[in-house]
Motif scaffolding. Sequence first.
Motif, PDB file in Angstrom:
ATOM      1  N   MET A  89      34.282  35.075  45.205  1.00 56.85           N
ATOM      2  CA  MET A  89      35.227  35.871  44.429  1.00 56.85           C
ATOM      3  C   MET A  89      34.665  37.249  44.103  1.00 56.85           C
ATOM      4  SD  MET A  89      38.006  34.123  44.046  1.00 56.85           S
ATOM      5  CE  MET A  89      37.700  33.751  45.790  1.00 56.85           C
ATOM      6  N   LEU A  92      35.245  39.449  46.996  1.00 59.35           N
ATOM      7  CA  LEU A  92      36.653  39.835  47.042  1.00 59.35           C
ATOM      8  C   LEU A  92      36.931  40.989  46.087  1.00 59.35           C
ATOM      9  CD1 LEU A  92      39.589  39.359  47.946  1.00 59.35           C
ATOM     10  CD2 LEU A  92      39.764  37.624  46.154  1.00 59.35           C
ATOM     11  N   ALA A 134      43.747  43.576  39.785  1.00 58.05           N
ATOM     12  CA  ALA A 134      43.306  42.387  40.520  1.00 58.05           C
ATOM     13  C   ALA A 134      43.035  41.222  39.573  1.00 58.05           C
ATOM     14  CB  ALA A 134      42.059  42.708  41.336  1.00 58.05           C
ATOM     15  N   PHE A 138      44.881  37.771  39.575  1.00 58.60           N
ATOM     16  CA  PHE A 138      44.023  36.591  39.699  1.00 58.60           C
ATOM     17  C   PHE A 138      44.424  35.529  38.675  1.00 58.60           C
ATOM     18  CE2 PHE A 138      40.125  34.300  38.517  1.00 58.60           C
ATOM     19  CZ  PHE A 138      39.730  33.818  39.745  1.00 58.60           C
ATOM     20  N   GLY A 143      44.229  31.844  39.695  1.00 59.76           N
ATOM     21  CA  GLY A 143      42.988  31.894  40.457  1.00 59.76           C
ATOM     22  C   GLY A 143      41.865  31.127  39.798  1.00 59.76           C
ATOM     23  N   SER A 180      36.191  41.737  53.103  1.00 63.37           N
ATOM     24  CA  SER A 180      36.253  42.538  51.883  1.00 63.37           C
ATOM     25  C   SER A 180      36.423  44.022  52.208  1.00 63.37           C
ATOM     26  CB  SER A 180      34.989  42.315  51.047  1.00 63.37           C
ATOM     27  OG  SER A 180      34.980  43.141  49.904  1.00 63.37           O
ATOM     28  N   PHE A 241      46.124  41.422  47.685  1.00 64.67           N
ATOM     29  CA  PHE A 241      45.079  40.726  46.942  1.00 64.67           C
ATOM     30  C   PHE A 241      45.381  39.232  46.847  1.00 64.67           C
ATOM     31  CE2 PHE A 241      43.155  39.082  43.041  1.00 64.67           C
ATOM     32  CZ  PHE A 241      41.832  39.454  43.245  1.00 64.67           C
ATOM     33  N   TYR A 244      44.596  37.626  50.216  1.00 63.60           N
ATOM     34  CA  TYR A 244      43.157  37.512  50.468  1.00 63.60           C
ATOM     35  C   TYR A 244      42.507  36.505  49.521  1.00 63.60           C
ATOM     36  CZ  TYR A 244      42.532  41.179  53.945  1.00 63.60           C
ATOM     37  OH  TYR A 244      42.538  41.911  55.104  1.00 63.60           O
ATOM     38  N   LEU A 245      43.032  36.357  48.315  1.00 60.07           N
ATOM     39  CA  LEU A 245      42.494  35.365  47.385  1.00 60.07           C
ATOM     40  C   LEU A 245      42.631  33.961  47.958  1.00 60.07           C
ATOM     41  CD1 LEU A 245      41.433  34.443  44.605  1.00 60.07           C
ATOM     42  CD2 LEU A 245      43.795  34.554  43.767  1.00 60.07           C
ATOM     43  N   ASN A 246      43.819  33.632  48.433  1.00 61.42           N
ATOM     44  CA  ASN A 246      44.021  32.314  49.051  1.00 61.42           C
ATOM     45  C   ASN A 246      43.178  32.147  50.303  1.00 61.42           C
ATOM     46  OD1 ASN A 246      45.961  31.412  47.145  1.00 61.42           O
ATOM     47  ND2 ASN A 246      47.564  32.575  48.190  1.00 61.42           N
TER      48      ASN A 246
END
Length: 256
Positions: A89, A92, A134, A138, A143, A180, A241, A244-246
């Motif tokens: 994280m 990220l 972000a 999140f 998140g 990233s 975002f 990309y988090l998933n």
Amino acid sequence: MQNLLSLHADKFFFFGIVFARLGAMLMTAPLFSAKVIPLHVRIVSVFVLTTLITPFQWQSNIGVDLNSHAVFFHIVANVVIGSSLGLTMLILFSGVQVAGSVICRSGQMALEPSGNDPVAIEGPAAGRTLQWLALIIFVAMGGHRLMMTALLDSFQSIPLATHLLPERLLQIVVHMVGESFRLAIRMAAPVVTALLASTLVIGLVSRALPQINAFSIGLAVNLWTTFWTLFFSLAIVAYLFGDYLNSFLSTWSSML
């Protein structure tokens, strides 16, 4: 006291292993490791969560001599596993910060906060704005819950008593660093493109009307161009975002 410790040595071992993996994740992950959260609050949170999780791991097969030095290697391995999720994280969010820095440098707005200002997020203004956005995304996407779910699933994929690290750990880290930077480029692209167009227009105007102070006008135009382009591209930034988090969490889970 010694009889009590020998009787419940396996339970203390499980508690220490869970504490190591969970604590390493919480101490390195964004939001959980923010400066605004006091250290003692984070330590107490790790202790409480460890107390809740450990009873569910007592049925695991240890397969290790608790009196040997191998316990140390088990703890180190679990610290690496937990911190790898937190660093996932962190990588990220570093991409978001790089995007903000690129925007500030392109728009000549690289103003750093003074050393006396207690800010939770460091860096240029646009970088802090994107990172706060972000963090909001999140939390809104759950998140923090996804991270805890991934960590709990890791107890099934990698038993507590393991002292072996995932084989693809280094490969996954290199892949995430590359992704990233890709996220940073995609986030900064709309603003950088608009700034390039505005700079070109200002250059043409200054050639046609030399009496105009292109430098002072250019700063103001770049400032407003950055602001409005960033404002209208917030939906794209939020979507990127979240996607990309998933992706990062799925990649980390596939490593186990």
